[in-house]
Design a protein around this motif. Sequence first.
Motif, short mmCIF file in Angstrom:
data_model
loop_
_atom_site.label_atom_id
_atom_site.label_comp_id
_atom_site.label_asym_id
_atom_site.label_seq_id
_atom_site.Cartn_x
_atom_site.Cartn_y
_atom_site.Cartn_z
N PRO A 88 0.83 -1.48 -0.21
CA PRO A 88 0.11 -0.33 -0.12
C PRO A 88 0.67 1.38 -0.03
O PRO A 88 0.33 2.78 -0.26
CB PRO A 88 -0.62 -0.64 1.25
CG PRO A 88 0.24 -1.01 2.18
CD PRO A 88 0.70 -2.25 1.38
N ASP A 92 2.60 2.01 -5.94
CA ASP A 92 1.25 2.19 -6.99
C ASP A 92 0.33 1.74 -5.82
O ASP A 92 -0.54 1.23 -6.41
CB ASP A 92 0.56 1.23 -7.96
CG ASP A 92 1.93 0.50 -7.68
OD1 ASP A 92 2.76 0.05 -7.15
OD2 ASP A 92 1.93 -0.53 -8.81
N GLY A 93 0.22 2.30 -4.72
CA GLY A 93 -0.26 1.34 -3.88
C GLY A 93 -1.23 1.83 -3.34
O GLY A 93 -1.83 3.25 -3.42
N LEU A 94 -2.71 1.69 -2.83
CA LEU A 94 -3.04 2.70 -1.82
C LEU A 94 -3.41 3.73 -1.25
O LEU A 94 -3.91 4.92 -1.47
CB LEU A 94 -4.49 1.37 -1.40
CG LEU A 94 -5.51 2.08 -0.44
CD1 LEU A 94 -6.91 2.51 -1.42
CD2 LEU A 94 -6.40 1.19 0.41
N LEU A 95 -2.24 3.61 -0.53
CA LEU A 95 -2.34 4.93 0.55
C LEU A 95 -1.36 5.68 -0.02
O LEU A 95 -0.55 7.12 0.77
CB LEU A 95 -1.67 4.42 1.84
CG LEU A 95 -2.58 3.66 2.79
CD1 LEU A 95 -1.65 2.86 3.98
CD2 LEU A 95 -3.79 3.87 2.78
N TRP A 98 -3.30 6.44 -4.56
CA TRP A 98 -4.57 6.47 -4.53
C TRP A 98 -4.95 7.29 -3.72
O TRP A 98 -6.09 7.97 -3.87
CB TRP A 98 -5.33 5.23 -4.79
CG TRP A 98 -5.37 3.88 -5.80
CD1 TRP A 98 -4.37 2.90 -5.59
CD2 TRP A 98 -5.46 4.78 -7.19
NE1 TRP A 98 -4.38 2.84 -7.45
CE2 TRP A 98 -4.82 3.63 -7.73
CE3 TRP A 98 -6.36 5.50 -7.68
CZ2 TRP A 98 -5.09 3.70 -9.15
CZ3 TRP A 98 -6.51 5.66 -9.34
CH2 TRP A 98 -6.06 4.38 -10.06
N LEU A 99 -4.73 7.46 -2.42
CA LEU A 99 -5.30 8.37 -1.90
C LEU A 99 -4.81 9.23 -1.56
O LEU A 99 -5.84 10.90 -1.84
CB LEU A 99 -4.72 7.82 -0.23
CG LEU A 99 -5.52 8.77 0.84
CD1 LEU A 99 -6.62 8.91 1.17
CD2 LEU A 99 -4.73 8.12 2.32
#
Length: 127
Positions: A88, A92-95, A98-99
Motif C-alpha cells: 500500500p 502504485d499502492g492504495l495509500l 490512490w489516497l
Amino acid sequence: MLPLMIWQAAAFRPERDPATTQTLNDLAWLPFLGLTTTVIIQNVVLAAVVLRDPRQRPLLPRWYGYTNLWVALGIVPAGFIVFFKTGPLAWDGLLAWWLPVAVFFFWIILTAVLLHRSARAGQNVQV
C-alpha cells in the motif's frame, strides 16, 4: 515540471536500452509522487490564512481551512514511496498513490467551487 521533462527524455529515443529507460522512468516517478513537502506546506499555509481571516464574513469558509489540514495529512503517505516497492505504500499502492490522488482531486474541485462562489458573491479581497 522536471519529472515531465525526464519522461519526455525517456520517450525521445525509444530504441535506447530498456534498463536506461526504466531508470529514467523511476527518476521521474519518485519525485513526481514522493516530493510531498511543497504540497503539504502549501495546504498548511492556506489553512492558516483561511483560519486567520479576521473578517466577519471571511473570503473562504473556516471549515475549508480545516479541510486543508486534512488534505495535507492525506498527502503524507506519498512521501514513503522511496521505501517500498510493493504494497500500500509503493508508488502504485492504495495509500501512497490512490489516497493522495483522490485527496488532491477532491481538494482541487472544492477549491475551484469555493473560489467561484466567492467571486460570484462579489467579495472583495482587502489587504
